[in-house]
Design a protein around this motif. Structure first.
Motif, PDB file in Angstrom:
ATOM      1  N   UNK A 294       0.785  -1.294  -0.151  1.00  0.00           N
ATOM      2  CA  UNK A 294      -0.080  -0.268  -0.038  1.00  0.00           C
ATOM      3  C   UNK A 294       0.684   1.243   0.053  1.00  0.00           C
ATOM      4  N   UNK A 295       2.191   1.074  -0.270  1.00  0.00           N
ATOM      5  CA  UNK A 295       3.097   2.220  -0.532  1.00  0.00           C
ATOM      6  C   UNK A 295       3.827   2.912   0.676  1.00  0.00           C
ATOM      7  N   UNK A 296       3.715   2.092   1.792  1.00  0.00           N
ATOM      8  CA  UNK A 296       4.627   2.569   2.829  1.00  0.00           C
ATOM      9  C   UNK A 296       6.149   2.244   2.535  1.00  0.00           C
ATOM     10  N   UNK A 297       6.917   3.113   2.717  1.00  0.00           N
ATOM     11  CA  UNK A 297       8.464   3.157   2.260  1.00  0.00           C
ATOM     12  C   UNK A 297       9.385   2.675   3.090  1.00  0.00           C
ATOM     13  N   UNK A 298       9.177   2.694   4.392  1.00  0.00           N
ATOM     14  CA  UNK A 298      10.272   2.363   5.288  1.00  0.00           C
ATOM     15  C   UNK A 298       9.519   2.362   6.699  1.00  0.00           C
ATOM     16  N   UNK A 299      10.224   1.234   7.712  1.00  0.00           N
ATOM     17  CA  UNK A 299       9.731   1.272   8.930  1.00  0.00           C
ATOM     18  C   UNK A 299       9.873  -0.112   9.539  1.00  0.00           C
ATOM     19  N   UNK A 300       9.847  -0.257  10.824  1.00  0.00           N
ATOM     20  CA  UNK A 300       9.571  -1.540  11.495  1.00  0.00           C
ATOM     21  C   UNK A 300       8.312  -1.648  11.962  1.00  0.00           C
ATOM     22  N   UNK A 301       7.777  -3.015  11.606  1.00  0.00           N
ATOM     23  CA  UNK A 301       6.508  -3.329  11.950  1.00  0.00           C
ATOM     24  C   UNK A 301       6.444  -3.991  13.627  1.00  0.00           C
TER      25      UNK A 301
END
Ligand code: ADP
Length: 336
Positions: A294-301
């Motif tokens: 859905x277009x999230x570019x970066x990060x920790x879940x």
């Protein structure tokens, strides 16, 4: 149960058509369940899944292959990681990452999921910044030492293993009137020690975050003796101020105590993941793919309370994970 975020639908033309997954740093039970979730969710949602062998090292060697639903069959219950893992000094240099980026582009990879610890996320952040390729992180480490997530894949299993081993040690400790020093893993964090110590009913828990003295440990042993205890279990985090059980036992010997030692070490890293870790890994794996698509570019879940949340890699770094003060107090009050 976790509350899972919902993501806006994106046009298929904009979603990554090929998503790769790798495991990096120390292995942890439940990593396989996360790989399985990433691969199957990617395919279920209409993209292609690729596996990278041996973390960033394998990426630099081009060890990348397509994965299908059957590639991840029968692995949810297995410890370790089928993709294997590594530490890769070359990836810490800009030239190494430049090579990795060109390999990812060569394979048409438009989204990457990195399952690992804080070191792996430092690499993931730089990889995204230097390439623009979307990268999601999934916290996979038994240490539970990553900020902005209450839990990490493998932690629950490691604590359960530790508690089971302490139960066994307690049988012999109480039969022989002994003081047992039990060393648990956790690197610079006392999280495994605190949870294992509370769950195992330890008389004392020594963690890196709270400074203590040999005198105060001896006082707690004496308190136990006055209450009629004939044995004591002291859980010691490997990263504590004494440097583990061996130096601590020498210090206690100087005060006249004879101790036995058990170093749980890598037994806590292995084994079949607990149902909690399987659920956590499956959830975080699935959410990482939904986020990429859905277009999230970066990060920790990660998880915060009951909620699955995505935190930018920028916010995670340079921030030590803290030991919950309330839990420390629980431990202190249980050890009176
Ligand atoms: P963990 O992910 O379990 O914390 P490590 O700290 O060993 O494990 O990190 C795993 C790998 O991540 C390293 O071998 C290296 O390839 C990469 N990495 C770690 N720190 C950095 C960094 N500052 N810059 C780039 N890559 C990094």
């Amino acid at each position: 149960m976790f509350t899972i975020p919902t993501f806006p639908k994106t046009p298929k033309s904009k979603a990554p058509k090929r998503i790769a997954v790798l495991t990096s740093g120390g292995d942890a039970p439940g990593m396989n369940a996360a790989i399985r979730a990433v691969v199957r969710t990617t395919i279920a949602l209409g993209s292609e899944a690729m596996g990278v062998q041996r973390g960033y090292s394998g990426l630099l060697e081009g060890l990348i292959h397509p994965m299908v639903p059957s590639s991840v069959a029968n692995i949810i219950q297995r410890g370790g990681t089928i993709l294997r893992t590594s530490r890769c000094p070359e990836f810490m240099k800009p030239a190494g990452r430049k090579k990795a980026i060109s390999i990812l582009r060569h394979h048409g990879i438009e989204g990457l999921v990195v399952i690992g610890g804080d070191g792996s996320f430092r690499g993931a952040k730089l990889l995204h910044e230097e390439s623009g390729i979307p990268v999601m992180g999934i916290p996979g480490t038994i240490d539970n030492d990553i900020p902005c997530t209450d839990d990490t894949i493998g932690f629950d299993t490691a604590v359960n293993t530790g508690v089971q081993l302490i139960d066994k040690i307690r049988d012999t400790a109480s039969s022989h009137d002994r003081i047992f020093l039990v060393e648990v893993m956790g690197r610079h964090s006392g999280m495994i020690a605190l949870h294992t110590g509370i769950g195992g009913g330890a008389e004392s828990i020594i963690v890196p975050e709270v400074k203590t003295s040999v005198k105060s440990i001896s006082e707690s042993i004496e308190r136990g003796i006055r209450r009629g205890k004939t044995s004591s279990i002291i859980v010691v985090a490997e990263g504590c101020q004494f440097g583990g059980v061996t130096p601590l036992s020498k210090e206690l010997e100087k005060l006249g105590y004879s101790t036995k030692m058990a170093i749980l070490g890598h037994t806590q890293r292995g084994g079949s993941p607990s149902s909690h870790d399987r659920l956590l890994a499956s959830t975080l794996g699935a959410v990482s793919v939904h986020a990429l698509l859905s277009g999230v570019k970066e990060g920790m879940v990660g998880v915060q309370g009951p909620e699955v949340r995505i935190t930018s890699f920028k916010k995670i770094q340079g921030k030590p994970a803290e030991l919950p003060e309330e839990l420390l107090e629980v431990a202190r009050n249980l050890a009176v």
